[in-house]
Design an enzyme around this catalytic site. Structure first.
Site, PDB file in Angstrom:
ATOM      1  N   GLN A 294       1.822  -9.062  -7.954  1.00 21.84           N
ATOM      2  CA  GLN A 294       3.164  -9.131  -7.377  1.00 21.84           C
ATOM      3  C   GLN A 294       4.216  -9.017  -8.479  1.00 21.84           C
ATOM      4  OE1 GLN A 294       4.120  -9.172  -4.277  1.00 21.84           O
ATOM      5  NE2 GLN A 294       2.157  -9.479  -3.248  1.00 21.84           N
ATOM      6  N   GLU A 351     -12.445  -6.354  -2.776  1.00 24.09           N
ATOM      7  CA  GLU A 351     -11.449  -5.471  -3.378  1.00 24.09           C
ATOM      8  C   GLU A 351     -12.075  -4.092  -3.568  1.00 24.09           C
ATOM      9  OE1 GLU A 351      -8.600  -3.360  -5.058  1.00 24.09           O
ATOM     10  OE2 GLU A 351      -8.255  -5.340  -4.178  1.00 24.09           O
ATOM     11  N   ASP A 394      -4.191  -8.906   2.594  1.00 27.14           N
ATOM     12  CA  ASP A 394      -3.022  -8.446   1.822  1.00 27.14           C
ATOM     13  C   ASP A 394      -3.206  -6.970   1.484  1.00 27.14           C
ATOM     14  OD1 ASP A 394      -0.756  -8.225   0.300  1.00 27.14           O
ATOM     15  OD2 ASP A 394      -1.472  -9.453  -1.361  1.00 27.14           O
ATOM     16  N   CYS A 421       3.955  -5.980   2.766  1.00 21.61           N
ATOM     17  CA  CYS A 421       5.173  -5.566   2.069  1.00 21.61           C
ATOM     18  C   CYS A 421       5.894  -4.446   2.806  1.00 21.61           C
ATOM     19  CB  CYS A 421       4.848  -5.117   0.639  1.00 21.61           C
ATOM     20  SG  CYS A 421       3.741  -3.687   0.539  1.00 21.61           S
TER      21      CYS A 421
END
Length: 465
Positions: A294, A351, A394, A421
């Protein structure tokens, strides 16, 4: 001031309808804000997406994208004829549309809301989020638990200015080898000699004083904890290693440097180390090269707090719980989830990027309750079924998408914490969850990108009873 939808073409007799082209100037009334950093105006029935205006203003705009057969045009404000009370002096000359066009060139991107007071910026972002949820998410009304506000972040550190928050910054290079940034939706690179949204540590590097010939792109990471910054140099085609080394040698002594390939993500150490050390929520994290973290200095702690508050509050996160962190990056949420579930619980951390997944393994090696898996989220969930109490999601700006949402629902978790986002992709995914019998049970929105149109949301999704 009452917005109107009419527009006039300057120096054109009434009743004439000349073809519109890039460079032509019009006077328009700025209408409502829309997703993407612009407001909506109209000219002879055609929509114009206007940047650098505020709803209710009367402005002169320069068309930047205006094909005769286009469904809509794009334009920048070049003169304000009737200003909103929320208009302020732009803090950055390079990004100030009226000033830039007065000097014959477009503004750089990255601070498109810098002419608007911070309070109004946040209200506009809230309007966009609400509109996207109603139109794409099918919510029909503000979600339960959302105050309707976009919350300020980091005001104690920046004194309420919204400046100096970026711990990461991306730059291009001008043909003459100077540090620069692109104009919005343009290949034109304009030189810059400051980046007011970036931290002091990034500006102190004074990269604008370095000869960057042979370099195509520059990425900078300067951790908020004050640890050693890293500068990534993407060489232009044909640049020799000797030239790359010379640019690295021109950097301050206490800075690491590495070459990198933006396409493959491959990083080659030039000096110092090829990674940075970040800190958040009581943990230290190694983040390699251009790996995701971030960018707002206070965003990691803010988002971790919002996610854990939702999950703790609903009884979904506790010692012994079974949870997953999807699109986990270097393990920001994974580490905190591992603390919460303890050694009697388990955390599956997924991931897709190999380099970032390796970082997560290093960061979580001391947590036996964590399983790190590198791969696609939908494949891993299918191969490693568990009775999940909660999932943390996320995804990148494009969102999860219909196929991934289907796999998430099929995993039968008790709750999902969704960090996003992008309000459009988030709202679209909310509609997929609603179609599958889930509801938006909680929502918070954060202004972790001041002076831009971007915002971050944290949502709690649960299956309907």
């Amino acid at each position: 001031m009452t917005p109107r939808t009419s527009a006039t073409t300057e120096n054109t007799p009434a009743g004439s309808t000349p073809a519109a082209h890039a460079g032509e100037k019009l006077v328009v009334e700025v209408g409502p804000v829309a997703h993407g950093g612009h407001c909506v105006a109209r000219h002879e029935g055609r929509v114009i997406f206007v940047r650098h205006g505020i709803p209710g203003e009367r402005v002169r705009v320069r068309l930047t994208d205006a094909g005769d057969n286009a469904k809509f045009w794009r334009a920048d404000v070049v003169d304000v004829l009737d200003a909103s009370p929320d208009r302020v002096d732009h803090f950055w000359h390079a990004a100030d549309s009226t000033r830039a066009w007065a000097h014959g060139h477009p503004p750089v991107g990255g601070a498109e809301f810098g002419h608007i007071s911070l309070d109004r910026q946040r209200r506009l972002k809230a309007e966009v989020l609400d509109e996207q949820l109603r139109r794409l998410g099918g919510t029909g009304q503000p979600p339960a638990g959302w105050s309707g506000a976009v919350e300020a972040v980091g005001e104690a550190a920046d004194g309420g200015t919204g400046l100096g928050w970026r711990t990461r910054a991306s730059f291009s290079v001008t043909p003459s080898g100077k540090l620069g940034m692109h104009a919005h939706r343009s290949t034109q690179v304009l030189p810059v000699r400051e980046m007011p949204l970036a931290t002091d540590a990034i500006n102190a590097l004074e990269l604008w004083n370095i000869d960057l010939q042979g370099i195509e792109r520059v990425e900078v990471a300067a951790p908020a904890n004050g640890s050693r910054p890293l500068v990534l140099l993407a060489p232009a085609e044909g640049t020799k290693p000797k030239r790359l080394a010379a640019v690295a040698a021109a950097l301050p002594d206490d800075v690491s440097a590495a070459g990198f390939d933006p396409v493959s993500g491959e990083v080659t150490r030039l000096r110092g180390r090829s990674w940075v050390q970040e800190s958040a929520a009581g943990h230290d994290y190694r983040v390699t090269g251009a790996g995701f973290w971030q960018i707002h200095r206070d965003a990691p702690g803010t988002l971790v707090g919002a996610v854990t508050d939702f999950l703790h509050g609903g009884g979904f996160l506790h010692p012994g719980a079974v949870v997953a962190d999807l699109y986990a990056g270097a393990g920001l949420f994974t580490a905190v989830l591992a603390d919460a579930v303890g050694e009697t619980g388990s955390v599956l951390s997924v991931e897709g990027a190999p380099g970032t997944s390796r970082d997560a393994r290093k960061n979580l090696h001391a947590a036996p309750q964590v399983e790190i898996v590198q791969g696609r989220v939908e494949r891993v969930l299918r191969q490693k079924p568990r009775d999940f109490d909660a999932l943390v999601l996320d995804p990148p700006r494009a969102g999860a998408g219909k196929a991934v949402v289907r796999h998430l629902v099929d995993a039968h978790p008790r709750a999902i914490a969704y960090v996003s986002c992008d309000p459009a992709s988030f709202a679209r995914d909310v509609s997929y969850f609603r179609d599958a019998g889930w509801e938006l049970a909680g929502l918070r929105a954060f202004d972790i990108y001041p002076h831009t149109h971007h915002l971050e949301t944290v949502a709690l999704l649960t299956p309907l009873s």
